[in-house]
Design a protein around this motif. Structure first.
Motif, PDB file in Angstrom:
ATOM      1  N   GLU A  71       0.828  -1.209   0.000  1.00 15.47           N
ATOM      2  CA  GLU A  71       0.000   0.000   0.000  1.00 15.47           C
ATOM      3  C   GLU A  71       0.863   1.260   0.000  1.00 15.47           C
ATOM      4  O   GLU A  71       1.994   1.247   0.501  1.00 15.47           O
ATOM      5  N   GLU A  74       3.294   2.620   3.085  1.00 18.87           N
ATOM      6  CA  GLU A  74       3.987   1.570   3.820  1.00 18.87           C
ATOM      7  C   GLU A  74       5.490   1.674   3.596  1.00 18.87           C
ATOM      8  O   GLU A  74       5.949   2.195   2.572  1.00 18.87           O
ATOM      9  N   SER A  98       6.734  -5.540   3.704  1.00 20.44           N
ATOM     10  CA  SER A  98       6.197  -4.186   3.873  1.00 20.44           C
ATOM     11  C   SER A  98       5.705  -4.045   5.307  1.00 20.44           C
ATOM     12  O   SER A  98       5.329  -5.030   5.950  1.00 20.44           O
ATOM     13  N   GLU A  99       5.735  -2.816   5.780  1.00 22.56           N
ATOM     14  CA  GLU A  99       5.280  -2.538   7.138  1.00 22.56           C
ATOM     15  C   GLU A  99       4.333  -1.352   7.118  1.00 22.56           C
ATOM     16  O   GLU A  99       4.665  -0.288   6.588  1.00 22.56           O
ATOM     17  N   ASN A 100       3.163  -1.557   7.701  1.00 24.19           N
ATOM     18  CA  ASN A 100       2.221  -0.468   7.882  1.00 24.19           C
ATOM     19  C   ASN A 100       2.719   0.358   9.073  1.00 24.19           C
ATOM     20  O   ASN A 100       2.801  -0.154  10.192  1.00 24.19           O
ATOM     21  N   GLN A 102       1.408   2.779  10.747  1.00 21.45           N
ATOM     22  CA  GLN A 102       0.429   3.075  11.792  1.00 21.45           C
ATOM     23  C   GLN A 102       0.103   1.864  12.663  1.00 21.45           C
ATOM     24  O   GLN A 102      -0.053   1.996  13.870  1.00 21.45           O
ATOM     25  N   THR A 103      -0.006   0.676  12.056  1.00 18.67           N
ATOM     26  CA  THR A 103      -0.395  -0.511  12.831  1.00 18.67           C
ATOM     27  C   THR A 103       0.795  -1.376  13.232  1.00 18.67           C
ATOM     28  O   THR A 103       0.674  -2.208  14.126  1.00 18.67           O
ATOM     29  N   LYS A 105       1.922  -3.696  11.391  1.00 22.70           N
ATOM     30  CA  LYS A 105       1.757  -4.994  10.730  1.00 22.70           C
ATOM     31  C   LYS A 105       2.793  -5.138   9.619  1.00 22.70           C
ATOM     32  O   LYS A 105       2.963  -4.258   8.768  1.00 22.70           O
TER      33      LYS A 105
END
Length: 183
Positions: A71, A74, A98-100, A102-103, A105
Motif C-alpha cells: 500500500e 507503507e 512491507s510494514e504499515n 500506523q499498525t 503490521k
C-alpha cells in the motif's frame, strides 16, 4: 579489504528500506510491480557488486511471485545476500516485506532470485571469490540454489526434446481450454 580468493555471505548482505509514495502506485492504488522489480534489481546489483568487488549485470530473474499487495504509505524493506556462486555468476536471494507504519503490521510481499554476472573494466565476465558458508542457514540456501539451478537445466533439456506437434501432445490439449484449428 576483501580477500579476492574467498568471501563470506555476510560480505554480500544488503538491506534498504523505502517509503512507498503515490508516484509508485498503479491504477488500483497499490504499489506497481514494475517499481518493486526495479528496487529488487538495484539491491541484487548492490549485493553482488559488494560481494565480488566488480560491476555486475543481471543475467536472469527466477520466479517472481507477488504474495501480498503493498500500500501507499507503507515502508518496504528489501534484504539480499549471495546464496550461490559459480565462476563468474552469483545467485542473489531477495526478500521483500512491507510494514504499515500506523499498525506495525509486517507482510512478506515477495521472494525472488536474481542471477548476477561479474564484469571486469572491459566488460568481460570475470571470476568471483569462493563463497564461504559459515552456518546451517547459509548451507541450506546454497543447496536450495543448487536445486533451482539443476531444475532449470533439466527443464531446458526437456523443452529441447519436447515435440509439441506429436499426436500425444496434441491429445493432451483436449484437457485444456483451447481449440486447435490448424489448416
Amino acid at each position: 579489504m576483501k580477500n579476492k580468493e574467498s568471501n563470506s555471505v555476510n560480505a554480500s548482505k544488503v538491506t534498504f528500506t523505502e517509503l512507498m509514495l503515490p508516484s509508485h502506485s498503479n491504477f488500483s492504488g497499490k504499489i506497481h510491480g514494475g517499481y518493486l522489480l526495479q528496487l529488487m534489481d538495484q539491491i541484487a546489483f548492490a549485493s553482488a557488486s559488494k560481494y565480488s568487488g566488480c560491476y555486475c549485470v543481471t543475467a536472469s530473474v527466477d520466479v517472481v511471485n507477488f504474495l501480498n499487495p503493498i500500500e501507499i504509505g507503507e515502508l518496504v524493506t528489501l534484504k539480499a545476500s549471495v546464496n550461490y556462486v559459480g565462476n563468474s555468476s552469483m545467485l542473489v536471494g531477495i526478500r521483500v516485506v512491507s510494514e504499515n507504519i500506523q499498525t506495525g503490521k509486517v507482510k512478506h510481499c515477495n521472494s525472488s532470485y536474481f542471477t548476477m554476472v561479474a564484469k571486469d573494466k572491459d566488460g568481460n565476465t570475470t571470476k568471483v571469490p569462493h563463497l564461504v558458508l559459515s552456518n546451517s542457514e547459509e548451507i541450506r540456501r546454497f543447496f536450495d540454489a543448487l536445486r533451482r539451478i539443476n531444475q532449470k537445466k533439466n527443464l531446458i533439456t526437456l523443452e529441447e526434446k519436447f515435440d509439441h506437434l506429436s499426436e500425444s501432445s496434441l491429445e493432451l490439449l483436449k484437457k485444456h481450454n483451447v481449440i486447435v484449428n490448424m489448416k
